[in-house]
Design a protein around this motif. Structure first.
Motif, PDB file in Angstrom:
ATOM      1  N   ALA A   1       0.857  -1.195   0.000  1.00  0.00           N
ATOM      2  CA  ALA A   1       0.000   0.000   0.000  1.00  0.00           C
ATOM      3  C   ALA A   1       0.880   1.227   0.000  1.00  0.00           C
ATOM      4  CB  ALA A   1      -0.906  -0.002   1.230  1.00  0.00           C
ATOM      5  N   ARG A   2       0.514   2.210  -0.797  1.00  0.00           N
ATOM      6  CA  ARG A   2       1.312   3.419  -0.916  1.00  0.00           C
ATOM      7  C   ARG A   2       0.814   4.481   0.063  1.00  0.00           C
ATOM      8  NH1 ARG A   2       5.995   2.069  -3.362  1.00  0.00           N
ATOM      9  NH2 ARG A   2       5.600   0.773  -5.213  1.00  0.00           N
ATOM     10  N   LEU A   3       1.668   4.863   1.005  1.00  0.00           N
ATOM     11  CA  LEU A   3       1.357   5.939   1.927  1.00  0.00           C
ATOM     12  C   LEU A   3       2.422   7.023   1.795  1.00  0.00           C
ATOM     13  CD1 LEU A   3       0.470   4.046   5.250  1.00  0.00           C
ATOM     14  CD2 LEU A   3      -1.095   4.819   3.474  1.00  0.00           C
ATOM     15  N   THR A   4       2.025   8.264   2.021  1.00  0.00           N
ATOM     16  CA  THR A   4       3.014   9.332   2.072  1.00  0.00           C
ATOM     17  C   THR A   4       3.836   9.172   3.343  1.00  0.00           C
ATOM     18  OG1 THR A   4       1.624  10.876   3.306  1.00  0.00           O
ATOM     19  CG2 THR A   4       1.416  10.884   0.894  1.00  0.00           C
ATOM     20  N   ALA A   5       4.959   9.888   3.422  1.00  0.00           N
ATOM     21  CA  ALA A   5       5.811   9.820   4.612  1.00  0.00           C
ATOM     22  C   ALA A   5       5.036  10.235   5.855  1.00  0.00           C
ATOM     23  CB  ALA A   5       7.047  10.704   4.427  1.00  0.00           C
ATOM     24  N   LEU A   6       4.205  11.250   5.734  1.00  0.00           N
ATOM     25  CA  LEU A   6       3.457  11.721   6.896  1.00  0.00           C
ATOM     26  C   LEU A   6       2.379  10.712   7.285  1.00  0.00           C
ATOM     27  CD1 LEU A   6       2.551  15.369   7.627  1.00  0.00           C
ATOM     28  CD2 LEU A   6       0.950  13.555   8.208  1.00  0.00           C
ATOM     29  N   GLU A   7       1.724  10.122   6.303  1.00  0.00           N
ATOM     30  CA  GLU A   7       0.712   9.103   6.599  1.00  0.00           C
ATOM     31  C   GLU A   7       1.340   7.890   7.274  1.00  0.00           C
ATOM     32  OE1 GLU A   7      -2.055  10.433   2.795  1.00  0.00           O
ATOM     33  OE2 GLU A   7      -0.917   8.559   2.706  1.00  0.00           O
ATOM     34  N   PHE A   8       2.531   7.504   6.812  1.00  0.00           N
ATOM     35  CA  PHE A   8       3.219   6.379   7.439  1.00  0.00           C
ATOM     36  C   PHE A   8       3.576   6.722   8.882  1.00  0.00           C
ATOM     37  CE2 PHE A   8       6.792   3.834   8.733  1.00  0.00           C
ATOM     38  CZ  PHE A   8       6.455   2.569   8.283  1.00  0.00           C
ATOM     39  N   LYS A   9       4.031   7.942   9.113  1.00  0.00           N
ATOM     40  CA  LYS A   9       4.388   8.359  10.472  1.00  0.00           C
ATOM     41  C   LYS A   9       3.172   8.340  11.384  1.00  0.00           C
ATOM     42  CE  LYS A   9       6.958  12.009  12.880  1.00  0.00           C
ATOM     43  NZ  LYS A   9       7.652  13.321  12.711  1.00  0.00           N
ATOM     44  N   LEU A  10       2.031   8.774  10.873  1.00  0.00           N
ATOM     45  CA  LEU A  10       0.798   8.784  11.660  1.00  0.00           C
ATOM     46  C   LEU A  10       0.354   7.354  11.972  1.00  0.00           C
ATOM     47  CD1 LEU A  10      -1.663  10.149  12.923  1.00  0.00           C
ATOM     48  CD2 LEU A  10      -2.623  10.413  10.620  1.00  0.00           C
ATOM     49  N   LEU A  11       0.369   6.479  10.977  1.00  0.00           N
ATOM     50  CA  LEU A  11      -0.005   5.085  11.195  1.00  0.00           C
ATOM     51  C   LEU A  11       0.939   4.430  12.201  1.00  0.00           C
ATOM     52  CD1 LEU A  11      -1.622   2.521  10.558  1.00  0.00           C
ATOM     53  CD2 LEU A  11      -0.128   2.176   8.569  1.00  0.00           C
ATOM     54  N   SER A  12       2.234   4.668  12.063  1.00  0.00           N
ATOM     55  CA  SER A  12       3.212   4.089  12.982  1.00  0.00           C
ATOM     56  C   SER A  12       2.972   4.549  14.407  1.00  0.00           C
ATOM     57  CB  SER A  12       4.635   4.472  12.543  1.00  0.00           C
ATOM     58  OG  SER A  12       4.924   3.979  11.260  1.00  0.00           O
ATOM     59  N   CYS A  13       2.663   5.819  14.558  1.00  0.00           N
ATOM     60  CA  CYS A  13       2.388   6.369  15.885  1.00  0.00           C
ATOM     61  C   CYS A  13       1.197   5.653  16.528  1.00  0.00           C
ATOM     62  CB  CYS A  13       2.131   7.867  15.782  1.00  0.00           C
ATOM     63  SG  CYS A  13       1.700   8.657  17.347  1.00  0.00           S
ATOM     64  N   LEU A  14       0.141   5.469  15.771  1.00  0.00           N
ATOM     65  CA  LEU A  14      -1.041   4.788  16.295  1.00  0.00           C
ATOM     66  C   LEU A  14      -0.729   3.335  16.661  1.00  0.00           C
ATOM     67  CD1 LEU A  14      -3.617   6.264  13.773  1.00  0.00           C
ATOM     68  CD2 LEU A  14      -3.733   6.559  16.260  1.00  0.00           C
ATOM     69  N   ILE A  15       0.021   2.648  15.791  1.00  0.00           N
ATOM     70  CA  ILE A  15       0.341   1.237  16.052  1.00  0.00           C
ATOM     71  C   ILE A  15       1.205   1.098  17.296  1.00  0.00           C
ATOM     72  CG2 ILE A  15       1.611  -0.764  15.181  1.00  0.00           C
ATOM     73  CD1 ILE A  15       0.712   0.012  12.374  1.00  0.00           C
ATOM     74  N   LYS A  16       2.172   1.994  17.453  1.00  0.00           N
ATOM     75  CA  LYS A  16       3.088   1.883  18.593  1.00  0.00           C
ATOM     76  C   LYS A  16       2.394   2.192  19.920  1.00  0.00           C
ATOM     77  CE  LYS A  16       7.187   2.571  15.779  1.00  0.00           C
ATOM     78  NZ  LYS A  16       8.338   3.430  15.415  1.00  0.00           N
TER      79      LYS A  16
END
Length: 227
Positions: free
Chosen positions: A150-165
């Motif tokens: 899935a293609r996410l922007t750098a900011l979207e990836f950072k937001l998803l990572s924050c939620l997962i962590k």
């Protein structure tokens, strides 16, 4: 090829001597002398940290930092002879992580760079979320949904990572603004748009999210373990 550090500075002698010093102490470093050379380098290589001057021959370090932040969240440390508070504020506003004034001590700068690389590496090393449907590789910054990337922007990836962590914990909008944007005052609309885009990328039914759940009046929670 991966480098630990890329120095972007139009003072070529200073950039080269700093890179040479870093390499002597095991920090693999290269130098670029302009905005265009920076982009050329990053098309062929990766770097774990950037040292960025403000005044470049073909553009502004501030503008370059802002563009880089659209693509990556790696540490960016400004190095500049400019000493005004306005310049420092602008450096952080455009996405910089620190501001080091020239002339700098090579040994002190090296120690700072090593400390940042260590912290950044500890966050990324060996970390992955996977539940059979969704896989997130924090080190490679890649997301796979049912085996397809899935293609996410750098900011979207950072937001998803924050939620997962912070899995299963409710994060308020203010906490997300601070952790992802570094700003407590980012607008709700901006956050909502990014949440919607992430849901469209990872959820089976974006309109009925299972992973990123809205907790009305509080914020968002990542619910892991979906099969």
């Amino acid at each position: 090829m991966q480098y630990d550090c890329l120095i972007i500075d139009d003072e070529q002698l200073l950039a080269d001597s700093t890179a040479e010093y870093f390499n002597l102490f095991g920090v693999k470093t290269a130098a670029a002398y302009s905005v265009s050379e920076c982009w050329d380098f990053l098309e062929q290589h990766t770097a774990r940290l950037l040292l960025l001057d403000i005044n470049l021959s073909d553009g502004s370090g501030f503008a370059l930092c802002r563009e880089l932040r659209e693509r990556t969240d790696i540490p960016i440390l400004f190095i500049s002879a400019r000493a005004s508070d306005d310049d420092k504020v602008m450096a952080f506003h455009t996405g910089g992580d620190d501001y080091i004034q020239k002339p700098y001590s090579l040994s002190v700068l090296l120690a700072k760079v090593k400390a940042v690389l260590k912290r950044f590496g500890q966050k990324a090393e060996g970390e992955q979320y996977s539940d059979g449907w969704l896989t997130v590789d924090f080190q490679a910054k890649r997301v796979f949904v049912d085996g397809t990337e899935a293609r996410l922007t750098a900011l979207e990836f950072k937001l998803l990572s924050c939620l997962i962590k912070h899995e299963n914990k409710v994060l308020s909008k203010q906490e997300l603004f601070q952790e992802v944007w570094g700003d407590k005052f980012t607008g709700d609309g901006t956050l909502n748009v990014h949440i919607r885009r992430i849901r469209e990328a990872i959820e089976r039914v974006p309109g009925k999210p299972e992973y990123i759940v809205t907790v009305w009046g509080d914020g968002y929670r990542f619910c892991g373990g979906r099969q």
